[in-house]
Design an enzyme around this catalytic site. Structure first.
Site, PDB file in Angstrom:
ATOM      1  N   ALA A   1      -4.835 -12.489  -2.089  1.00 30.35           N
ATOM      2  CA  ALA A   1      -5.457 -12.831  -0.802  1.00 30.35           C
ATOM      3  C   ALA A   1      -4.786 -13.935   0.014  1.00 30.35           C
ATOM      4  O   ALA A   1      -4.953 -13.979   1.229  1.00 30.35           O
ATOM      5  CB  ALA A   1      -6.916 -13.198  -1.029  1.00 30.35           C
TER       6      ALA A   1
ATOM      7  N   PRO B   1      -2.366 -16.242   2.249  1.00 30.86           N
ATOM      8  CA  PRO B   1      -3.211 -17.286   2.829  1.00 30.86           C
ATOM      9  C   PRO B   1      -4.495 -16.776   3.511  1.00 30.86           C
ATOM     10  O   PRO B   1      -5.226 -17.561   4.100  1.00 30.86           O
ATOM     11  CB  PRO B   1      -2.289 -17.933   3.871  1.00 30.86           C
ATOM     12  CG  PRO B   1      -1.406 -16.817   4.314  1.00 30.86           C
ATOM     13  CD  PRO B   1      -1.182 -15.960   3.091  1.00 30.86           C
TER      14      PRO B   1
ATOM     15  N   LYS C   1      -5.560 -10.872   5.453  1.00 37.20           N
ATOM     16  CA  LYS C   1      -6.389  -9.662   5.293  1.00 37.20           C
ATOM     17  C   LYS C   1      -7.852 -10.072   5.095  1.00 37.20           C
ATOM     18  O   LYS C   1      -8.758  -9.469   5.661  1.00 37.20           O
ATOM     19  CB  LYS C   1      -5.923  -8.822   4.096  1.00 37.20           C
ATOM     20  CG  LYS C   1      -4.419  -8.572   4.019  1.00 37.20           C
ATOM     21  CD  LYS C   1      -3.941  -7.554   5.003  1.00 37.20           C
ATOM     22  CE  LYS C   1      -2.434  -7.307   4.921  1.00 37.20           C
ATOM     23  NZ  LYS C   1      -1.526  -8.422   5.138  1.00 37.20           N
TER      24      LYS C   1
ATOM     25  N   GLU D   1      -6.794 -14.971  -5.538  1.00 37.22           N
ATOM     26  CA  GLU D   1      -5.389 -15.389  -5.450  1.00 37.22           C
ATOM     27  C   GLU D   1      -4.957 -15.868  -6.831  1.00 37.22           C
ATOM     28  O   GLU D   1      -5.559 -16.749  -7.418  1.00 37.22           O
ATOM     29  CB  GLU D   1      -5.220 -16.493  -4.388  1.00 37.22           C
ATOM     30  CG  GLU D   1      -3.833 -17.108  -4.330  1.00 37.22           C
ATOM     31  CD  GLU D   1      -2.691 -16.102  -4.201  1.00 37.22           C
ATOM     32  OE1 GLU D   1      -2.777 -15.173  -3.382  1.00 37.22           O
ATOM     33  OE2 GLU D   1      -1.695 -16.242  -4.953  1.00 37.22           O
TER      34      GLU D   1
ATOM     35  N   ASP E   1      -2.598  -6.235  -1.337  1.00 41.66           N
ATOM     36  CA  ASP E   1      -1.461  -6.581  -0.481  1.00 41.66           C
ATOM     37  C   ASP E   1      -0.445  -7.192  -1.441  1.00 41.66           C
ATOM     38  O   ASP E   1      -0.358  -8.402  -1.591  1.00 41.66           O
ATOM     39  CB  ASP E   1      -1.934  -7.596   0.570  1.00 41.66           C
ATOM     40  CG  ASP E   1      -0.956  -7.755   1.701  1.00 41.66           C
ATOM     41  OD1 ASP E   1      -0.196  -6.798   1.972  1.00 41.66           O
ATOM     42  OD2 ASP E   1      -0.938  -8.832   2.322  1.00 41.66           O
TER      43      ASP E   1
ATOM     44  N   CYS F   1       5.105  -5.581   2.403  1.00 41.62           N
ATOM     45  CA  CYS F   1       5.954  -5.821   3.578  1.00 41.62           C
ATOM     46  C   CYS F   1       7.404  -5.602   3.164  1.00 41.62           C
ATOM     47  O   CYS F   1       8.287  -6.365   3.532  1.00 41.62           O
ATOM     48  CB  CYS F   1       5.723  -7.219   4.151  1.00 41.62           C
ATOM     49  SG  CYS F   1       6.159  -8.537   3.026  1.00 41.62           S
TER      50      CYS F   1
HETATM   51  C1  LIG Z   1       1.849 -10.514   0.353  1.00 37.24           C
HETATM   52  S1  LIG Z   1       1.070 -11.913  -0.303  1.00 37.24           S
HETATM   53  C2  LIG Z   1      -0.575 -11.741   0.229  1.00 37.24           C
HETATM   54  C3  LIG Z   1      -0.797 -12.019   1.682  1.00 37.24           C
HETATM   55  C4  LIG Z   1      -2.262 -11.966   2.073  1.00 37.24           C
HETATM   56  N1  LIG Z   1      -2.885 -10.719   1.673  1.00 37.24           N
HETATM   57  C5  LIG Z   1      -2.483 -12.156   3.557  1.00 37.24           C
HETATM   58  O1  LIG Z   1      -2.684 -11.177   4.263  1.00 37.24           O
HETATM   59  O2  LIG Z   1      -2.473 -13.311   4.017  1.00 37.24           O
HETATM   60  C6  LIG Z   1       0.978 -11.521  -1.996  1.00 37.24           C
HETATM   61  C7  LIG Z   1       0.161 -12.479  -2.843  1.00 37.24           C
HETATM   62  O3  LIG Z   1       0.153 -11.999  -4.193  1.00 37.24           O
HETATM   63  C8  LIG Z   1       0.105 -13.113  -5.057  1.00 37.24           C
HETATM   64  N2  LIG Z   1       0.549 -12.725  -6.427  1.00 37.24           N
HETATM   65  C9  LIG Z   1       1.702 -13.005  -7.034  1.00 37.24           C
HETATM   66  N3  LIG Z   1       1.715 -12.506  -8.289  1.00 37.24           N
HETATM   67  C10 LIG Z   1       0.534 -11.910  -8.480  1.00 37.24           C
HETATM   68  C11 LIG Z   1      -0.070 -11.224  -9.568  1.00 37.24           C
HETATM   69  N4  LIG Z   1       0.566 -11.052 -10.710  1.00 37.24           N
HETATM   70  N5  LIG Z   1      -1.315 -10.757  -9.399  1.00 37.24           N
HETATM   71  C12 LIG Z   1      -1.964 -10.910  -8.238  1.00 37.24           C
HETATM   72  N6  LIG Z   1      -1.431 -11.546  -7.171  1.00 37.24           N
HETATM   73  C13 LIG Z   1      -0.203 -12.037  -7.293  1.00 37.24           C
HETATM   74  C14 LIG Z   1       1.032 -14.109  -4.391  1.00 37.24           C
HETATM   75  O4  LIG Z   1       0.750 -15.417  -4.833  1.00 37.24           O
HETATM   76  C15 LIG Z   1       0.729 -13.895  -2.917  1.00 37.24           C
HETATM   77  O5  LIG Z   1      -0.226 -14.815  -2.464  1.00 37.24           O
END
Ligand SMILES: C[S@@+](CC[C@H](N)C(=O)[O-])C[C@H]1O[C@@H](n2cnc3c(N)ncnc32)[C@H](O)[C@@H]1O
Length: 463
Positions: free
Chosen positions: A130, A132, A135, A153, A198, A251
């Protein structure tokens, strides 16, 4: 060519030169005759955009405000009803309406994921990755304080930003967790109507905006991301209700992190159905690259986790008998009667060591570990008095309180307030909501004709 143009041209050439050769190769395979247009898009002007928080203002009123000289005929983002392109020189983070949570600054393509998803009132939703909060904040606007959102997160260092952004948005029905997908599964088997993933990805869609994304990219990173993505999808399947939907997005451009993840998932779980699979390409649209797939889980008949749901159902609609005398007093003095009644009817009050929270009555999360925000903090219960928290101000507006002072966003009193200064008035009404264009921005305590500033020190800024 003038010097500025020459420098810009050189930067663009440099970026294209820096793109990893494996990436260029993959893109050539994927795009065929469109490859040159795609590479040329690295020279296009960057975009800037904001998304309205409809919990704070309806769209008609927002459009009438004419913030940032938005041209309604051209600047509406086609895949996100609440999204608007704005010109790069507008600095939306320097407008106090940003601090009041009226809008979120978000990359336009990233808005498509929630913008193009059906969110039904009352949905239980998980945003698995989630921070920052792009979404999550959009989902909360669309839920309109119905249903329930769990914003998870995994990375602890990214929780603070998520907490601040959700607080600013002013939603009550949300919970922030800091768990792995496996840990979430222990609590939420068969629980959600929708799950947004995401996913952490190799970030090729960010190459245009962020040179660090280029340096950070490697084939190993793609492999690592793929295995995390597969794990998240599998755990999401078990957390979804029958007929629920997974919304998977990245992305990045590689097929291995997108179509292949989705196809492998569909092969692994036969009782699922692909609803849609779309890409936004930077050479075709005004925005960065994005991928989004929606998958429906069909009937399994092995739905809810018995233990969890029994516990939840037992508590369902149980009258909330907790009464906080200090808050009762505060609300009768400072909240409008109908709003005060509304809060009591819809939410339960929870006292956690002198901190008073509200949370939707039908949801039980008390025993859950690793949660950052269990409901909305109303304030502190002190000896015979109640002190409202900043998060409480963020769900209010001038129509919900008895005492307020309202300034237009360009009034210099608002700059004074945001920087922590006091404001002269001619009254002494005690707790007063400071509003910008009618929206709660924070608290002040009025006495002897002065508003004593209660805007949190950590948020103060000069604009
Ligand atoms: C693309 S970003 C999310 C952006 C967010 N959905 C937004 O719209 O602002 C992906 C997120 O996945 C988290 N992440 C990294 N490894 C992960 C894991 N093993 N399981 C779940 N989340 C993870 C990262 O810390 C990051 O915050």
């Amino acid at each position: 060519m003038n010097i500025n143009k020459e420098v810009k041209f050189k930067e663009e050439i440099d970026i294209i030169d820096k793109l990893p050769s494996k990436f260029k190769e993959d893109m050539r395979d994927l795009l065929g005759s469109e490859y040159d247009d795609f590479i040329d898009s690295y020279n296009d002007e960057k975009t800037s955009s904001i998304r309205l928080n409809t919990l704070k203002m309806n769209q008609d009123d927002f459009e009438k405000l004419n913030l940032f000289e938005i041209n309604l005929a051209e600047d509406k983002i086609k895949w996100a009803n609440e999204g608007y392109y704005i010109s790069l020189d507008k600095r939306p983070s320097m407008n106090p309406l940003f601090d009041a949570g009226l809008y979120y600054i978000q990359e336009p393509s990233a808005m498509s994921v929630v913008g193009q998803s059906e969110i039904d009132m009352g949905d239980y939703i998980l945003d698995m990755c989630a921070s920052p909060g792009g979404k999550s904040t959009y989902i909360l606007s669309k839920l309109n304080n119905s249903g329930f959102l769990v914003s998870n997160e995994f990375n602890k260092s990214r929780l603070k930003a998520l907490g601040e952004n959700l607080e600013k948005f002013g939603a009550i029905n949300s919970l922030i967790t800091n768990m792995s997908s496996k840990e979430l599964l222990k609590f939420f088997k068969g629980y959600f109507d929708k799950i947004f993933i995401d996913a952490p990805c190799s970030g090729q869609g960010m190459f245009r905006k962020d040179e660090y994304a280029i340096e950070d990219w490697s084939e190993d990173k793609v492999d690592q991301c793929c295995s995390i993505q597969e794990e998240l999808m599998t755990d999401a399947y078990y957390m979804l209700k029958d007929q629920g939907t997974i919304i998977y997005s990245t992305c990045t451009f590689t097929k291995s992190e997108n179509e292949e993840i989705v196809n492998n998932f569909l092969c692994k779980f036969k009782n699922t159905e692909l609803i849609s699979m779309d890409r936004i390409w930077p050479h075709k649209e005004k925005g960065e690259g994005h991928f989004c797939a929606k998958i429906k889980k069909l009937n399994t008949n092995d739905n809810m986790d018995e233990e969890f749901m029994n516990k939840n159902n037992k508590k369902k609609n149980k009258p909330c008998d907790y009464k906080c005398k200090e808050f009762e007093e505060f609300s009768s003095k400072f909240l409008k009667d109908d709003y005060s009644k509304f809060i009591k009817k819809k939410y339960k009050f929870i006292d956690r060591s002198g901190l008073l929270y509200i949370f939707p009555k039908e949801i039980e999360v008390e025993d859950m570990p690793k949660t950052l925000r269990k409901g909305l903090l109303l304030g502190k219960i002190l000896k015979n008095r109640f002190e409202p928290a900043h998060s409480f101000a963020m769900i209010l507006n001038k129509n919900k309180v008895k005492n307020y002072i309202d300034f237009k966003y360009d009034d210099e009193n608002i700059s004074r307030y945001l920087s922590g200064q006091s404001i002269a008035t001619n009254a002494s009404r005690s707790w007063t909501l400071v509003c910008v264009n009618g929206i709660g921005l924070g608290w002040a305590k009025e006495s002897n004709g002065q508003l004593k500033n209660k805007y949190p020190k950590g948020l103060r800024k000069n604009i």
